[in-house]
Write a protein that holds these residues in place. Structure first.
Motif, PDB file in Angstrom:
ATOM      1  N   TYR A  57       0.894  -1.227  -0.170  1.00 34.68           N
ATOM      2  CA  TYR A  57      -0.045   0.112  -0.151  1.00 34.68           C
ATOM      3  C   TYR A  57       0.832   1.213   0.142  1.00 34.68           C
ATOM      4  CZ  TYR A  57      -4.122  -2.740   1.071  1.00 34.68           C
ATOM      5  OH  TYR A  57      -5.154  -3.719   1.106  1.00 34.68           O
ATOM      6  N   VAL A  58       2.058   1.153   0.951  1.00 33.95           N
ATOM      7  CA  VAL A  58       2.803   2.353   0.869  1.00 33.95           C
ATOM      8  C   VAL A  58       3.562   2.755  -0.421  1.00 33.95           C
ATOM      9  CG1 VAL A  58       4.848   3.281   1.933  1.00 33.95           C
ATOM     10  CG2 VAL A  58       3.322   2.010   3.516  1.00 33.95           C
ATOM     11  N   ASP A  59       3.737   1.681  -1.298  1.00 33.06           N
ATOM     12  CA  ASP A  59       4.419   2.051  -2.434  1.00 33.06           C
ATOM     13  C   ASP A  59       3.384   2.396  -3.690  1.00 33.06           C
ATOM     14  OD1 ASP A  59       6.910   1.015  -1.279  1.00 33.06           O
ATOM     15  OD2 ASP A  59       6.640  -1.255  -2.142  1.00 33.06           O
ATOM     16  N   ALA A  60       2.406   1.910  -3.399  1.00 31.77           N
ATOM     17  CA  ALA A  60       1.293   2.313  -4.330  1.00 31.77           C
ATOM     18  C   ALA A  60       0.577   3.826  -4.279  1.00 31.77           C
ATOM     19  CB  ALA A  60       0.006   1.332  -4.342  1.00 31.77           C
ATOM     20  N   VAL A  61       0.731   4.558  -3.141  1.00 30.74           N
ATOM     21  CA  VAL A  61       0.035   5.551  -2.775  1.00 30.74           C
ATOM     22  C   VAL A  61       0.153   6.933  -3.627  1.00 30.74           C
ATOM     23  CG1 VAL A  61       1.726   6.599  -0.949  1.00 30.74           C
ATOM     24  CG2 VAL A  61      -0.787   7.013  -0.673  1.00 30.74           C
ATOM     25  N   THR A  62       1.271   7.032  -4.268  1.00 28.38           N
ATOM     26  CA  THR A  62       1.751   8.003  -4.965  1.00 28.38           C
ATOM     27  C   THR A  62       0.940   7.831  -6.378  1.00 28.38           C
ATOM     28  OG1 THR A  62       3.884   8.464  -3.881  1.00 28.38           O
ATOM     29  CG2 THR A  62       3.316   9.273  -6.256  1.00 28.38           C
ATOM     30  N   ASP A  63       1.119   6.619  -6.892  1.00 29.11           N
ATOM     31  CA  ASP A  63       0.582   6.570  -8.226  1.00 29.11           C
ATOM     32  C   ASP A  63      -0.927   6.281  -8.187  1.00 29.11           C
ATOM     33  OD1 ASP A  63       2.962   5.761  -9.952  1.00 29.11           O
ATOM     34  OD2 ASP A  63       3.437   4.605  -8.206  1.00 29.11           O
ATOM     35  N   LEU A  64      -1.331   5.752  -7.113  1.00 25.70           N
ATOM     36  CA  LEU A  64      -2.909   5.827  -7.019  1.00 25.70           C
ATOM     37  C   LEU A  64      -3.460   7.078  -6.795  1.00 25.70           C
ATOM     38  CD1 LEU A  64      -3.578   2.998  -4.202  1.00 25.70           C
ATOM     39  CD2 LEU A  64      -3.874   2.842  -6.777  1.00 25.70           C
ATOM     40  N   ASP A  65      -2.819   8.065  -6.348  1.00 28.45           N
ATOM     41  CA  ASP A  65      -2.893   9.662  -6.212  1.00 28.45           C
ATOM     42  C   ASP A  65      -3.094   9.979  -7.721  1.00 28.45           C
ATOM     43  OD1 ASP A  65      -3.707  12.337  -5.574  1.00 28.45           O
ATOM     44  OD2 ASP A  65      -1.509  12.469  -4.725  1.00 28.45           O
TER      45      ASP A  65
ATOM     46  N   HIS B 218      -1.132   3.621 -16.762  1.00 27.30           N
ATOM     47  CA  HIS B 218       0.122   3.569 -16.538  1.00 27.30           C
ATOM     48  C   HIS B 218       0.348   3.650 -15.025  1.00 27.30           C
ATOM     49  CE1 HIS B 218       4.101   5.366 -16.005  1.00 27.30           C
ATOM     50  NE2 HIS B 218       4.615   4.885 -17.309  1.00 27.30           N
ATOM     51  N   ASP B 219      -0.568   4.663 -14.340  1.00 27.07           N
ATOM     52  CA  ASP B 219      -0.190   4.762 -12.955  1.00 27.07           C
ATOM     53  C   ASP B 219      -0.804   3.761 -12.164  1.00 27.07           C
ATOM     54  OD1 ASP B 219       0.194   7.486 -13.471  1.00 27.07           O
ATOM     55  OD2 ASP B 219      -1.984   8.029 -13.179  1.00 27.07           O
ATOM     56  N   LEU B 220      -1.752   2.820 -12.473  1.00 29.29           N
ATOM     57  CA  LEU B 220      -2.350   1.751 -11.842  1.00 29.29           C
ATOM     58  C   LEU B 220      -1.337   0.298 -11.936  1.00 29.29           C
ATOM     59  CD1 LEU B 220      -6.018   2.118 -12.394  1.00 29.29           C
ATOM     60  CD2 LEU B 220      -4.829   2.477 -10.303  1.00 29.29           C
ATOM     61  N   LEU B 221      -0.657   0.325 -13.140  1.00 30.88           N
ATOM     62  CA  LEU B 221       0.024  -0.748 -13.436  1.00 30.88           C
ATOM     63  C   LEU B 221       1.590  -0.509 -12.552  1.00 30.88           C
ATOM     64  CD1 LEU B 221       0.202  -1.316 -17.143  1.00 30.88           C
ATOM     65  CD2 LEU B 221      -0.463  -2.779 -15.495  1.00 30.88           C
ATOM     66  N   HIS B 222       1.821   0.864 -12.418  1.00 26.83           N
ATOM     67  CA  HIS B 222       3.139   1.058 -11.623  1.00 26.83           C
ATOM     68  C   HIS B 222       2.702   0.697 -10.065  1.00 26.83           C
ATOM     69  CE1 HIS B 222       6.189   3.619  -9.714  1.00 26.83           C
ATOM     70  NE2 HIS B 222       6.931   2.714 -10.395  1.00 26.83           N
ATOM     71  N   ALA B 223       1.200   1.207  -9.690  1.00 25.67           N
ATOM     72  CA  ALA B 223       0.909   0.954  -8.190  1.00 25.67           C
ATOM     73  C   ALA B 223       0.913  -0.561  -8.111  1.00 25.67           C
ATOM     74  CB  ALA B 223      -0.335   1.431  -8.160  1.00 25.67           C
ATOM     75  N   SER B 224       0.561  -1.405  -9.032  1.00 26.47           N
ATOM     76  CA  SER B 224       0.615  -2.816  -8.878  1.00 26.47           C
ATOM     77  C   SER B 224       1.916  -3.485  -8.645  1.00 26.47           C
ATOM     78  CB  SER B 224       0.063  -3.474 -10.086  1.00 26.47           C
ATOM     79  OG  SER B 224       0.807  -3.714 -11.052  1.00 26.47           O
ATOM     80  N   GLY B 225       2.867  -2.564  -8.448  1.00 22.97           N
ATOM     81  CA  GLY B 225       4.305  -3.079  -8.332  1.00 22.97           C
ATOM     82  C   GLY B 225       5.152  -3.341  -9.592  1.00 22.97           C
ATOM     83  N   LEU B 226       4.993  -2.885 -10.696  1.00 20.93           N
ATOM     84  CA  LEU B 226       5.740  -3.007 -11.909  1.00 20.93           C
ATOM     85  C   LEU B 226       6.668  -1.811 -11.837  1.00 20.93           C
ATOM     86  CD1 LEU B 226       3.226  -4.205 -14.647  1.00 20.93           C
ATOM     87  CD2 LEU B 226       4.932  -5.756 -13.590  1.00 20.93           C
ATOM     88  N   ASP B 227       7.897  -2.031 -12.555  1.00 17.94           N
ATOM     89  CA  ASP B 227       8.742  -0.892 -12.664  1.00 17.94           C
ATOM     90  C   ASP B 227       8.262   0.054 -13.719  1.00 17.94           C
ATOM     91  OD1 ASP B 227      10.408  -1.924 -10.691  1.00 17.94           O
ATOM     92  OD2 ASP B 227      11.597  -2.894 -12.143  1.00 17.94           O
ATOM     93  N   ARG B 228       8.445   1.219 -13.825  1.00 22.94           N
ATOM     94  CA  ARG B 228       7.983   2.218 -14.805  1.00 22.94           C
ATOM     95  C   ARG B 228       8.683   1.773 -16.032  1.00 22.94           C
ATOM     96  NH1 ARG B 228       5.277   6.360 -13.025  1.00 22.94           N
ATOM     97  NH2 ARG B 228       5.477   7.132 -10.976  1.00 22.94           N
ATOM     98  N   ALA B 229       9.728   1.356 -16.301  1.00 25.84           N
ATOM     99  CA  ALA B 229      10.492   0.919 -17.496  1.00 25.84           C
ATOM    100  C   ALA B 229       9.564  -0.224 -18.254  1.00 25.84           C
ATOM    101  CB  ALA B 229      11.812   0.257 -17.300  1.00 25.84           C
ATOM    102  N   ASP B 230       9.019  -1.144 -17.291  1.00 27.09           N
ATOM    103  CA  ASP B 230       8.223  -2.152 -17.713  1.00 27.09           C
ATOM    104  C   ASP B 230       6.767  -1.673 -18.244  1.00 27.09           C
ATOM    105  OD1 ASP B 230      10.198  -4.267 -17.057  1.00 27.09           O
ATOM    106  OD2 ASP B 230       9.564  -4.296 -15.010  1.00 27.09           O
ATOM    107  N   VAL B 231       6.310  -0.793 -17.431  1.00 24.06           N
ATOM    108  CA  VAL B 231       4.805  -0.130 -17.875  1.00 24.06           C
ATOM    109  C   VAL B 231       5.000   0.377 -19.133  1.00 24.06           C
ATOM    110  CG1 VAL B 231       3.160   1.323 -17.283  1.00 24.06           C
ATOM    111  CG2 VAL B 231       4.390   0.147 -15.323  1.00 24.06           C
ATOM    112  N   ASP B 232       6.173   1.292 -19.220  1.00 30.86           N
ATOM    113  CA  ASP B 232       6.351   2.032 -20.451  1.00 30.86           C
ATOM    114  C   ASP B 232       6.558   0.946 -21.762  1.00 30.86           C
ATOM    115  OD1 ASP B 232       6.207   4.475 -19.449  1.00 30.86           O
ATOM    116  OD2 ASP B 232       8.389   4.546 -18.966  1.00 30.86           O
TER     117      ASP B 232
END
Length: 384
Positions: free
Chosen positions: A264-272, A360-374
């Motif tokens: 949850y802590v790791d996801a909070v910024t991307d959920l925002d 993009h935001d939610l995939l990163h919130a799910s724990g994927l790296d930004r490079a993987d999401v891109d």
């Protein structure tokens, strides 16, 4: 016969009203029971802390009537969860300081209206001089008032010290109950807050999909208003996370919850970011409808799939599992939106872009790296 009809209608109307009241009472009772269930642990914490504070102050400290001990214990547990440790310490100091100031003055100046005013003035000034915040200052004043109103004017200096110690004992017991004896589960705190916020986000996206499908501008406006209200739920989520991290840090029995809480802590910024992008999406949906732009079926399907994926992400985060199903749903939403772009007008294309931004935001919130999401989103573009 004619005279009986109004009476019969009134009877039926009265019965309908009674049925409605009974139904609302049942719903209200159920709501109250659920609320009690959610708050039962804090209530038990306060009860245990009050009893334990009285016991410690009487049996171990030797004070016959330590009424400030249970008061301070309950007050220390009654502050906001997200700031409980710091604010509890501040509150305990405020209570003890107010007691001390009032006790030292009451024997000399007696009690009355101007005496209460003077004691409150001095107690609050002392709290400010010690560097306390609003909570410390206000509790200092409240404690001083209790002393002036309740303590006999013949109170001695030793009695003043006794009540000062009682306040410190009660506050310490409250912190002990919170950190050691009955700490709340930080994951439950975070999960409940995240669940409410993510459900609001998903429901807003559902509303937007329905508004797009029906080209209903009033429904789109209502969805935008709902999207703006998510900020309040998100604030509760942030506070719950802060509380959870504090509990997991200070409560040994909750140390094992740190791993689950981290998701949850790791996801909070991307959920925002996803919440903010949803507001932009809602504004563009309104423009699409206002300008009577074409609405491809895949665009509606993309927004619905996005809503489903938000709920799936909520459920998988709650279970503490890797959110693979949510990721699949998010990729589906991005593919559906991308496939609709050529059939959209200008604002429709912006809606497509906002769906992809949310993905993009939610995939990163799910724990994927930004490079993987891109890379995932770039692959969708290549296929398109």
């Amino acid at each position: 016969m004619k005279g009986r009809r109004p009476v019969a209608a009134l009877v039926r109307r009265g019965e309908a009203i009674l049925d409605d009241v009974a139904q609302r009472s049942r719903e209200s009772l159920g709501t109250r029971v659920r609320r009690l269930g959610r708050t039962l642990l804090p209530i038990v914490q306060s009860a245990v802390a009050a009893g334990l504070a009285w016991y410690v102050a009487t049996r171990f400290v030797g004070h016959p009537q330590p009424f400030f001990a249970p008061i301070a214990a309950v007050l220390s547990l009654g502050v906001s969860l997200g700031q409980r440790l710091r604010r509890s310490l501040e509150l305990v100091v405020g209570v003890a300081l107010g007691v001390l100031v009032a006790e030292l003055l009451i024997g000399a100046i007696g009690r009355g209206a101007w005496q209460i005013g003077l004691v409150v003035l001095l107690a609050m000034a002392a709290a400010v001089l010690t560097g306390g915040g609003p909570l410390l200052v206000n509790q200092g004043a409240a404690s001083a008032i209790l002393v002036v109103a309740l303590v006999p004017a013949t109170s001695t200096a030793m009695a003043a010290t006794t009540r000062f110690v009682d306040a410190l004992v009660g506050g310490a017991i409250g912190l002990l109950v919170n950190a050691i004896l009955l700490p709340v589960n930080p994951v439950v705190v975070a999960r409940r807050a995240a669940g409410r916020m993510l459900e609001e986000l998903a429901s807003t996206l559902d509303d937007l999909a329905s508004a797009l499908n029906a080209k209903d501008r009033s429904a789109a406006n209502a969805a935008l208003a709902r999207a703006r209200l998510i900020e309040g739920s998100f604030g509760d989520f942030r506070e719950a996370l802060s509380a959870g991290r504090e509990i997991a840090r200070i409560a040994p029995v909750r140390w094992r919850a740190r791993g689950h809480l981290t998701s949850y802590v790791d996801a909070v910024t991307d959920l925002d970011h996803a919440v903010r992008n949803t507001r932009v999406l809602a504004r563009r949906v309104i423009v699409v409808i206002r300008d009577d732009e074409p609405v491809p079926p895949n665009l509606v399907a993309a927004v619905r799939r996005l809503a489903e994926s938000v709920r799936t992400l909520r459920n998988e985060l709650a279970r503490g599992v890797e959110p693979r199903a949510a990721r699949r749903g998010l990729v589906d939403a991005a593919e559906l939106a991308t496939s609709a772009v050529d059939a959209c007008g200008f604002s429709g294309k912006v809606v497509v872009a906002q769906v992809r931004s949310c993905v993009h935001d939610l995939l990163h919130a799910s724990g994927l790296d930004r490079a993987d999401v891109d890379e995932i989103l770039a692959g969708i573009d290549d296929v398109g």
